[in-house]
Design a protein around this motif. Structure first.
Motif, PDB file in Angstrom:
ATOM      1  N   ASP A 272      30.226 -25.466 -42.261  1.00  0.00           N
ATOM      2  CA  ASP A 272      29.324 -25.627 -43.404  1.00  0.00           C
ATOM      3  C   ASP A 272      28.321 -24.479 -43.430  1.00  0.00           C
ATOM      4  OD1 ASP A 272      30.636 -27.988 -44.090  1.00  0.00           O
ATOM      5  OD2 ASP A 272      29.322 -29.201 -42.811  1.00  0.00           O
ATOM      6  N   ARG A 273      27.332 -24.543 -42.539  1.00  0.00           N
ATOM      7  CA  ARG A 273      26.335 -23.476 -42.492  1.00  0.00           C
ATOM      8  C   ARG A 273      26.797 -22.375 -41.535  1.00  0.00           C
ATOM      9  NH1 ARG A 273      23.445 -28.148 -42.727  1.00  0.00           N
ATOM     10  NH2 ARG A 273      22.969 -28.255 -40.484  1.00  0.00           N
ATOM     11  N   LEU A 274      26.557 -21.131 -41.948  1.00  0.00           N
ATOM     12  CA  LEU A 274      26.986 -19.971 -41.167  1.00  0.00           C
ATOM     13  C   LEU A 274      25.818 -19.008 -41.030  1.00  0.00           C
ATOM     14  CD1 LEU A 274      29.223 -18.175 -39.864  1.00  0.00           C
ATOM     15  CD2 LEU A 274      29.705 -17.320 -42.173  1.00  0.00           C
ATOM     16  N   VAL A 275      25.508 -18.614 -39.803  1.00  0.00           N
ATOM     17  CA  VAL A 275      24.473 -17.620 -39.537  1.00  0.00           C
ATOM     18  C   VAL A 275      25.102 -16.488 -38.724  1.00  0.00           C
ATOM     19  CG1 VAL A 275      22.316 -17.125 -38.325  1.00  0.00           C
ATOM     20  CG2 VAL A 275      22.541 -19.230 -39.647  1.00  0.00           C
ATOM     21  N   GLY A 299      26.482 -17.175 -46.189  1.00  0.00           N
ATOM     22  CA  GLY A 299      25.681 -17.478 -45.016  1.00  0.00           C
ATOM     23  C   GLY A 299      24.493 -16.543 -44.959  1.00  0.00           C
ATOM     24  N   LEU A 300      23.719 -16.653 -43.891  1.00  0.00           N
ATOM     25  CA  LEU A 300      22.514 -15.848 -43.728  1.00  0.00           C
ATOM     26  C   LEU A 300      22.649 -14.928 -42.517  1.00  0.00           C
ATOM     27  CD1 LEU A 300      19.852 -18.634 -44.396  1.00  0.00           C
ATOM     28  CD2 LEU A 300      20.487 -16.769 -45.940  1.00  0.00           C
ATOM     29  N   VAL A 301      22.021 -13.766 -42.628  1.00  0.00           N
ATOM     30  CA  VAL A 301      22.064 -12.760 -41.570  1.00  0.00           C
ATOM     31  C   VAL A 301      20.712 -12.728 -40.872  1.00  0.00           C
ATOM     32  CG1 VAL A 301      22.450 -10.329 -41.029  1.00  0.00           C
ATOM     33  CG2 VAL A 301      23.761 -11.423 -42.868  1.00  0.00           C
ATOM     34  N   VAL A 302      20.729 -12.750 -39.538  1.00  0.00           N
ATOM     35  CA  VAL A 302      19.509 -12.823 -38.734  1.00  0.00           C
ATOM     36  C   VAL A 302      19.498 -11.665 -37.735  1.00  0.00           C
ATOM     37  CG1 VAL A 302      18.380 -14.142 -36.898  1.00  0.00           C
ATOM     38  CG2 VAL A 302      19.186 -15.307 -38.948  1.00  0.00           C
ATOM     39  N   ARG A 522      15.396 -25.276 -44.924  1.00  0.00           N
ATOM     40  CA  ARG A 522      15.022 -23.860 -44.870  1.00  0.00           C
ATOM     41  C   ARG A 522      16.233 -22.967 -45.116  1.00  0.00           C
ATOM     42  NH1 ARG A 522      13.961 -20.357 -39.739  1.00  0.00           N
ATOM     43  NH2 ARG A 522      13.090 -18.456 -40.653  1.00  0.00           N
ATOM     44  N   TYR A 523      17.360 -23.322 -44.517  1.00  0.00           N
ATOM     45  CA  TYR A 523      18.582 -22.550 -44.703  1.00  0.00           C
ATOM     46  C   TYR A 523      18.935 -22.446 -46.191  1.00  0.00           C
ATOM     47  CZ  TYR A 523      23.578 -21.344 -44.275  1.00  0.00           C
ATOM     48  OH  TYR A 523      24.813 -20.752 -44.406  1.00  0.00           O
ATOM     49  N   ASN A 524      18.959 -23.576 -46.866  1.00  0.00           N
ATOM     50  CA  ASN A 524      19.331 -23.583 -48.284  1.00  0.00           C
ATOM     51  C   ASN A 524      18.300 -22.865 -49.139  1.00  0.00           C
ATOM     52  OD1 ASN A 524      21.754 -25.000 -47.900  1.00  0.00           O
ATOM     53  ND2 ASN A 524      20.676 -26.972 -47.882  1.00  0.00           N
ATOM     54  N   LYS A 525      17.040 -22.988 -48.775  1.00  0.00           N
ATOM     55  CA  LYS A 525      15.977 -22.312 -49.522  1.00  0.00           C
ATOM     56  C   LYS A 525      16.149 -20.799 -49.441  1.00  0.00           C
ATOM     57  CE  LYS A 525      10.922 -22.257 -49.969  1.00  0.00           C
ATOM     58  NZ  LYS A 525       9.650 -22.775 -49.410  1.00  0.00           N
ATOM     59  N   LEU A 526      16.396 -20.295 -48.254  1.00  0.00           N
ATOM     60  CA  LEU A 526      16.607 -18.858 -48.091  1.00  0.00           C
ATOM     61  C   LEU A 526      17.882 -18.400 -48.793  1.00  0.00           C
ATOM     62  CD1 LEU A 526      15.616 -18.405 -44.334  1.00  0.00           C
ATOM     63  CD2 LEU A 526      14.418 -17.456 -46.310  1.00  0.00           C
ATOM     64  N   LEU A 527      18.893 -19.231 -48.759  1.00  0.00           N
ATOM     65  CA  LEU A 527      20.155 -18.871 -49.396  1.00  0.00           C
ATOM     66  C   LEU A 527      20.012 -18.804 -50.914  1.00  0.00           C
ATOM     67  CD1 LEU A 527      22.948 -18.200 -48.245  1.00  0.00           C
ATOM     68  CD2 LEU A 527      23.648 -20.549 -48.770  1.00  0.00           C
ATOM     69  N   GLN A 528      19.059 -19.553 -51.437  1.00  0.00           N
ATOM     70  CA  GLN A 528      18.792 -19.515 -52.878  1.00  0.00           C
ATOM     71  C   GLN A 528      17.818 -18.405 -53.264  1.00  0.00           C
ATOM     72  OE1 GLN A 528      20.340 -21.329 -55.214  1.00  0.00           O
ATOM     73  NE2 GLN A 528      21.581 -22.265 -53.586  1.00  0.00           N
ATOM     74  N   GLY A 529      17.310 -17.689 -52.259  1.00  0.00           N
ATOM     75  CA  GLY A 529      16.410 -16.586 -52.545  1.00  0.00           C
ATOM     76  C   GLY A 529      14.960 -16.988 -52.633  1.00  0.00           C
ATOM     77  N   GLU A 530      14.636 -18.188 -52.174  1.00  0.00           N
ATOM     78  CA  GLU A 530      13.248 -18.646 -52.199  1.00  0.00           C
ATOM     79  C   GLU A 530      12.592 -18.330 -50.862  1.00  0.00           C
ATOM     80  OE1 GLU A 530      13.129 -22.777 -53.209  1.00  0.00           O
ATOM     81  OE2 GLU A 530      14.799 -22.591 -54.626  1.00  0.00           O
TER      82      GLU A 530
END
Length: 531
Positions: A272-275, A299-302, A522-530
């Motif tokens: 589901d979630r990928l970092v 997903g998000l890059v860290v 937080r994950y979804n918020k960042l993925l939406q650009g917020e």
């Protein structure tokens, strides 16, 4: 006289047109120069060496990544990407002029014949290795060889009074891309990929399937310090996470038309979630994958801004086995960002200092110090988040480099081999006892804590090896030193032991990735650009 001499040399070089008209192409000028050197230089010259050096010098005027390799260098360069080589199947460390076996490759010649972790290789085919101050490449040359060839080695094993003779038949040894795969908690998996080779996507699929069977639903994919590899491997792995039709990367150059790589079949890795974890050493194929995950909003890059290696090298092999790897195009992310960081032609040394410049500018600790090209914004494909070019992939969540546990004492314990030497000796004496008390790696990771006796012995080993104890610096680095010690023990005790299982809890990059993947809001918020 001067004119006649040049005409004579030109004629000798086969440049009839120049001899008659004095007009000269670049190719003719190069051949004339070679003829002048060969016929008039004060000493005898080797034409092959001269041509090789000329090729190397020409390529240096182009870009930092176009390069020439000799036949031997070409073979060595290709081995890590082809995913295998022929050898005896061991992982080793060179400690105090002695080759210690760290692990044997499952199914490889050494494992089949009974070589064990902790064994010390004294000689191979009558070539003495122990005490000869050989470097790693020198040892590899002795142990590797054609498939089917025989190497006879002598091994010193703890508890055995005499050397043990082994006759090993070299075989194809796989080079793995996945060096760590484990379940961090009930639903969070961790997979570390160190290179992009032919087998990379298959290895990650297998690791992910194994973790999914244990309950994994979310995944941390670690590409830190991954220097890249095959474009095809990055494309294939990206396809495992994306949907049919999603763009992964495109390439274009002056003499090569734009080529687009889009996913042909929706991926099969069930997360589901990928970092994705990256750092300043993540390059090339690692940047293609992280950029594709980021720009497809998958997903998000860290971590920290990646290296910025986005030049495509096409191999041009020569009949003698040598090769030119010539830059023919550039990599672009799906939104059109060029991955390659800026460079000036012919200034390779300045280019190589880029990471030092990042260090000196404070970029590794402060996101505000990163100089991105904000004149042309780019946008992710689904959620239209703003991303910028200028070289490399800028992570969605910046994590400053952590040096808080670093000290000269820690540096010297590691650099002078004190910790690894202590671990090898300790495991040699206590292997059976440790495996009886901690039969699996999971139990070891959960329950083992270095005793005060182990700590005292390690400090004493440092004193004996020229690393005097420093209490203040020990307190600064204590957690990291013991984590490294535990990781080395894990790697030695268990088949494919996972070193980073011990060190990840002290990595700020990992901790941030772990916090993020377990915070859906937080994950979804960042993925939406917020923000």
């Amino acid at each position: 006289m001067k004119k006649a001499l040049y005409l004579l040399i030109a004629a000798a070089a086969g440049l009839v047109a120049f001899a008659q008209t004095r007009e000269m192409s670049a190719d003719q000028k190069l051949r004339l120069a070679a003829a002048v050197i060969e016929n008039y230089y004060v000493e005898e010259v080797n034409p092959d060496t001269m041509v090789e050096q000329a090729i190397i010098a020409m390529l240096k005027t182009l870009d930092p990544h176009s390069a020439y390799s000799t036949p031997a260098e070409t073979q060595e360069l290709n081995q890590p990407l082809e995913g295998k080589f022929s050898g005896i199947g061991i992982q080793f460390n060179m400690v105090e002029d002695t080759v210690y076996v760290i692990q044997t490759t499952p199914g490889g010649p050494s494992e089949k014949m009974g070589i064990r972790p902790g064994d010390r290789i004294i000689s191979a085919n009558d070539t003495v290795i122990a005490g000869k101050k050989l470097n790693n490449s020198g040892i590899i040359k002795v142990l590797r060889g054609p498939k089917g060839s025989v190497v006879n080695i002598k091994v010193k094993r703890a508890g055995e009074p005499d050397l043990i003779d082994f006759r090993l038949v070299r075989d194809d040894i796989p080079i793995y891309s996945v060096d760590a795969s484990y379940l961090v908690d009930d639903t969070t998996g961790f997979i570390s990929v160190t290179r992009f080779a032919e087998s990379t996507a298959r290895e990650v699929r297998q690791a992910a399937d194994s973790l999914a069977a244990l309950g994994m639903r979310n995944l941390i994919l670690d590409l830190s310090s991954n220097g890249g590899g095959y474009l095809g491997a990055a494309y294939e792995l990206a396809s495992e996470f994306l949907r049919e039709g999603d763009p992964v990367v495109f390439t274009k150059g002056l003499h090569t038309p734009a080529t687009y790589f889009n996913v042909e079949h929706t991926g099969t890795i069930p997360v589901d979630r990928l970092v994705v974890m990256v750092d300043q050493y993540s390059a090339s194929a690692a940047e293609i994958l992280s950029g594709a995950i980021q720009e497809n909003d998958r997903g998000l890059v860290v971590g920290r801004r990646t290296f910025g290696k986005g030049l495509v090298q096409r191999p041009f092999p020569f009949p003698d086995g040598s090769m030119i790897r010539l830059t023919t195009s550039r990599y672009y992310t799906p939104s059109g960002r060029c991955i390659q960081k800026p460079y000036e032609k012919g200034k390779g040394e300045e280019y190589q200092l880029d990471l030092l410049n990042r260090y000196n500018s404070g970029e590794l600790w402060h996101a505000d110090s990163i100089h991105l090209d904000k004149s042309v914004p780019y946008y992710t494909l689904h959620n239209h988040r703003t991303v910028y070019g200028g070289g490399g992939i800028m992570p969605d969540v910046f994590v400053p480099a952590d040096t808080s546990r670093y000290s000269p004492y820690y540096r010297d314990l590691i650099a002078k081999g004190v910790v690894i030497k202590y671990v090898l000796n300790y495991i040699e004496q206590h292997r059976d006892q440790l495996l009886s008390q901690y039969p699996t790696e999971e139990i070891f990771a959960r329950d083992f804590q270095p005793s005060q006796q182990i700590i005292d012995e390690l400090i004493a080993r440092g004193d004996a090896d020229g690393v005097p104890f420093n209490e203040e610096q020990w307190n600064t680095s204590r957690e990291m030193i013991l984590a490294v010690l535990n990781g080395l023990m894990t790697r030695d005790l268990y088949e494919n032991g996972i070193y980073v299982r011990s060190t990840n809890p002290l990595s700020n990059d990992f901790l941030e990735a772990y916090r993020l993947i377990n915070d859906p809001a937080r994950y979804n918020k960042l993925l939406q650009g917020e923000q």
